[in-house]
Design a protein around this motif. Structure first.
Motif, PDB file in Angstrom:
ATOM      1  N   SER A  74       0.875  -1.307   0.101  1.00  0.00           N
ATOM      2  CA  SER A  74      -0.054   0.086  -0.019  1.00  0.00           C
ATOM      3  C   SER A  74       0.819   1.259   0.143  1.00  0.00           C
ATOM      4  O   SER A  74       0.693   2.008  -0.869  1.00  0.00           O
ATOM      5  CB  SER A  74      -1.086   0.198   1.195  1.00  0.00           C
ATOM      6  N   TRP A  75       1.862   1.368   0.885  1.00  0.00           N
ATOM      7  CA  TRP A  75       2.888   2.528   0.801  1.00  0.00           C
ATOM      8  C   TRP A  75       3.577   2.662  -0.227  1.00  0.00           C
ATOM      9  O   TRP A  75       3.772   3.921  -0.840  1.00  0.00           O
ATOM     10  CB  TRP A  75       3.506   2.335   2.220  1.00  0.00           C
ATOM     11  N   ASN A  76       4.028   1.657  -0.989  1.00  0.00           N
ATOM     12  CA  ASN A  76       4.746   1.406  -2.109  1.00  0.00           C
ATOM     13  C   ASN A  76       3.715   2.135  -3.465  1.00  0.00           C
ATOM     14  O   ASN A  76       4.437   2.819  -4.005  1.00  0.00           O
ATOM     15  CB  ASN A  76       5.396   0.283  -2.711  1.00  0.00           C
ATOM     16  N   LEU A  77       2.562   1.860  -3.363  1.00  0.00           N
ATOM     17  CA  LEU A  77       1.681   2.290  -4.326  1.00  0.00           C
ATOM     18  C   LEU A  77       1.544   3.966  -4.154  1.00  0.00           C
ATOM     19  O   LEU A  77       1.547   4.759  -5.170  1.00  0.00           O
ATOM     20  CB  LEU A  77       0.259   1.718  -4.056  1.00  0.00           C
ATOM     21  N   LEU A  78       1.445   4.363  -2.734  1.00  0.00           N
ATOM     22  CA  LEU A  78       1.484   5.673  -2.378  1.00  0.00           C
ATOM     23  C   LEU A  78       2.759   6.596  -2.982  1.00  0.00           C
ATOM     24  O   LEU A  78       2.663   7.699  -3.295  1.00  0.00           O
ATOM     25  CB  LEU A  78       1.041   6.142  -1.256  1.00  0.00           C
ATOM     26  N   GLN A  79       3.839   5.851  -2.808  1.00  0.00           N
ATOM     27  CA  GLN A  79       4.943   6.551  -3.240  1.00  0.00           C
ATOM     28  C   GLN A  79       5.383   6.613  -4.651  1.00  0.00           C
ATOM     29  O   GLN A  79       5.711   7.611  -5.224  1.00  0.00           O
ATOM     30  CB  GLN A  79       6.148   5.800  -2.549  1.00  0.00           C
ATOM     31  N   GLU A  80       4.427   5.919  -5.406  1.00  0.00           N
ATOM     32  CA  GLU A  80       4.418   6.188  -7.050  1.00  0.00           C
ATOM     33  C   GLU A  80       3.634   7.265  -7.330  1.00  0.00           C
ATOM     34  O   GLU A  80       4.057   7.987  -8.502  1.00  0.00           O
ATOM     35  CB  GLU A  80       3.718   4.870  -7.728  1.00  0.00           C
ATOM     36  N   GLY A  81       2.675   7.886  -6.481  1.00  0.00           N
ATOM     37  CA  GLY A  81       1.884   8.941  -6.546  1.00  0.00           C
ATOM     38  C   GLY A  81       0.709   8.745  -7.444  1.00  0.00           C
ATOM     39  O   GLY A  81       0.629   7.688  -8.137  1.00  0.00           O
TER      40      GLY A  81
ATOM     41  N   MET B  32      -8.227   3.335   5.400  1.00  0.00           N
ATOM     42  CA  MET B  32      -7.869   4.052   4.153  1.00  0.00           C
ATOM     43  C   MET B  32      -8.234   3.230   3.098  1.00  0.00           C
ATOM     44  O   MET B  32      -7.905   2.005   3.268  1.00  0.00           O
ATOM     45  CB  MET B  32      -6.609   4.544   4.169  1.00  0.00           C
ATOM     46  N   VAL B  33      -8.495   3.474   1.986  1.00  0.00           N
ATOM     47  CA  VAL B  33      -8.755   2.710   0.757  1.00  0.00           C
ATOM     48  C   VAL B  33      -8.034   3.836  -0.335  1.00  0.00           C
ATOM     49  O   VAL B  33      -8.344   5.063  -0.658  1.00  0.00           O
ATOM     50  CB  VAL B  33     -10.161   2.705   0.305  1.00  0.00           C
ATOM     51  N   ILE B  34      -7.271   2.967  -1.193  1.00  0.00           N
ATOM     52  CA  ILE B  34      -6.294   3.787  -2.281  1.00  0.00           C
ATOM     53  C   ILE B  34      -7.006   3.073  -3.605  1.00  0.00           C
ATOM     54  O   ILE B  34      -7.037   1.918  -3.749  1.00  0.00           O
ATOM     55  CB  ILE B  34      -4.835   3.087  -2.103  1.00  0.00           C
TER      56      ILE B  34
ATOM     57  N   LEU C 266     -11.325   4.817  -9.894  1.00  0.00           N
ATOM     58  CA  LEU C 266     -12.238   4.225  -8.754  1.00  0.00           C
ATOM     59  C   LEU C 266     -11.675   3.019  -8.730  1.00  0.00           C
ATOM     60  O   LEU C 266     -12.643   2.232  -7.874  1.00  0.00           O
ATOM     61  CB  LEU C 266     -13.354   4.874  -8.591  1.00  0.00           C
ATOM     62  N   LYS C 267     -10.839   2.117  -9.255  1.00  0.00           N
ATOM     63  CA  LYS C 267     -10.435   0.996  -8.926  1.00  0.00           C
ATOM     64  C   LYS C 267      -9.771   0.839  -7.476  1.00  0.00           C
ATOM     65  O   LYS C 267      -8.787   1.666  -7.526  1.00  0.00           O
ATOM     66  CB  LYS C 267      -9.818   0.445 -10.248  1.00  0.00           C
ATOM     67  N   VAL C 268     -10.167  -0.071  -6.701  1.00  0.00           N
ATOM     68  CA  VAL C 268      -9.529  -0.273  -5.380  1.00  0.00           C
ATOM     69  C   VAL C 268      -8.271  -0.933  -5.705  1.00  0.00           C
ATOM     70  O   VAL C 268      -8.346  -2.128  -6.165  1.00  0.00           O
ATOM     71  CB  VAL C 268     -10.417  -0.833  -4.490  1.00  0.00           C
ATOM     72  N   LEU C 269      -7.268  -0.228  -5.358  1.00  0.00           N
ATOM     73  CA  LEU C 269      -5.927  -1.062  -5.254  1.00  0.00           C
ATOM     74  C   LEU C 269      -5.461  -1.638  -4.130  1.00  0.00           C
ATOM     75  O   LEU C 269      -4.702  -2.610  -4.114  1.00  0.00           O
ATOM     76  CB  LEU C 269      -4.727   0.078  -5.835  1.00  0.00           C
ATOM     77  N   ALA C 270      -5.879  -1.066  -3.011  1.00  0.00           N
ATOM     78  CA  ALA C 270      -5.066  -1.371  -1.665  1.00  0.00           C
ATOM     79  C   ALA C 270      -6.081  -0.668  -0.458  1.00  0.00           C
ATOM     80  O   ALA C 270      -6.655   0.047  -0.802  1.00  0.00           O
ATOM     81  CB  ALA C 270      -3.650  -1.127  -1.563  1.00  0.00           C
ATOM     82  N   ARG C 271      -5.899  -1.261   0.803  1.00  0.00           N
ATOM     83  CA  ARG C 271      -6.631  -1.038   1.789  1.00  0.00           C
ATOM     84  C   ARG C 271      -5.414  -0.732   2.887  1.00  0.00           C
ATOM     85  O   ARG C 271      -4.504  -1.762   3.100  1.00  0.00           O
ATOM     86  CB  ARG C 271      -7.572  -1.750   2.162  1.00  0.00           C
ATOM     87  N   ILE C 272      -5.392   0.337   3.872  1.00  0.00           N
ATOM     88  CA  ILE C 272      -4.653   0.282   5.001  1.00  0.00           C
ATOM     89  C   ILE C 272      -5.647   0.343   6.348  1.00  0.00           C
ATOM     90  O   ILE C 272      -6.435   1.092   6.455  1.00  0.00           O
ATOM     91  CB  ILE C 272      -3.693   1.495   4.966  1.00  0.00           C
ATOM     92  N   PRO C 273      -5.496  -0.635   6.989  1.00  0.00           N
ATOM     93  CA  PRO C 273      -6.503  -0.859   8.304  1.00  0.00           C
ATOM     94  C   PRO C 273      -6.547   0.020   9.234  1.00  0.00           C
ATOM     95  O   PRO C 273      -5.405   1.024   9.025  1.00  0.00           O
ATOM     96  CB  PRO C 273      -6.096  -2.111   8.623  1.00  0.00           C
TER      97      PRO C 273
END
Length: 183
Positions: free
Chosen positions: A23-30, A167-169, A174-181
């Motif tokens: 999840s955090w790696n996805l967010l680091q991509e921006g 959190m939902v990424i 609007l395709k769900v890629l990941a969730r952070i509990p």
């Protein structure tokens, strides 16, 4: 049996760490949208009072100490993981504003993120969801967009049920890629 239980616990823990790391790696991509349900309120049950007024904190459920701490942890994780943020948009409800403030500092009100659970406060689910989708369609950034909102808005937008502070990424489609509990 005890060894099997320990091994199972190890795999579950490893999977959760791996999922959070993804999840955090996805967010680091921006370029992602992060949907955050407001942090824990006090009281946490029962919805807003019947006399709810959007511009009056005393008529709303608000963050308590636990919710404030949860919000701060959210912000710390974004900093720790070096997540670039384009902007933070928040519902006008005080619990969302406070979640955004304690987690990220700066935020802007975005009325389409307001809860439409209770009618009679100018809520219009169809219009609000259309406005959110339109905004996201036009949004262009290599950084991430943070949306601090309510369960009904998240489920209406991306068909996911979330707990307070969860959190939902998604991508722009609007395709769900990941969730952070919930933290």
């Amino acid at each position: 049996m005890k060894k099997l239980l320990i091994l199972l616990l190890f795999f579950i823990t490893s999977f959760n760490l791996s999922a959070n790391e993804k999840s955090w790696n996805l967010l680091q991509e921006g370029g992602k949208i992060v949907w955050i349900r407001h942090s824990i309120t006090s009281p946490s049950c029962c919805g807003d009072p019947d006399n709810l007024k959007i511009n009056d904190r005393s008529t709303q459920r608000n963050l308590g100490k636990e919710g404030i701490e949860q919000s701060k942890r959210i912000g710390q994780l974004f900093k720790k993981n070096n997540i670039q943020i384009d902007q933070v948009l928040s519902s006008q409800f005080e619990r969302c504003r406070d979640t955004a403030k304690y987690a990220f500092g700066d935020y802007k009100d975005f009325p389409p993120l307001n809860s439409f659970f209770r009618q009679g406060i100018g809520a219009d689910a169809t219009r609000q969801l259309k406005d959110i989708k339109s905004f996201i369609k036009d949004w262009k950034s290599t950084k991430n967009l943070i949306l601090v909102t309510h369960q009904v808005v998240i489920s209406g937008s991306v068909n996911e049920t979330v707990s307070s502070g969860e959190m939902v990424i998604t991508d722009k489609n609007l395709k769900v890629l990941a969730r952070i509990p919930t933290l």
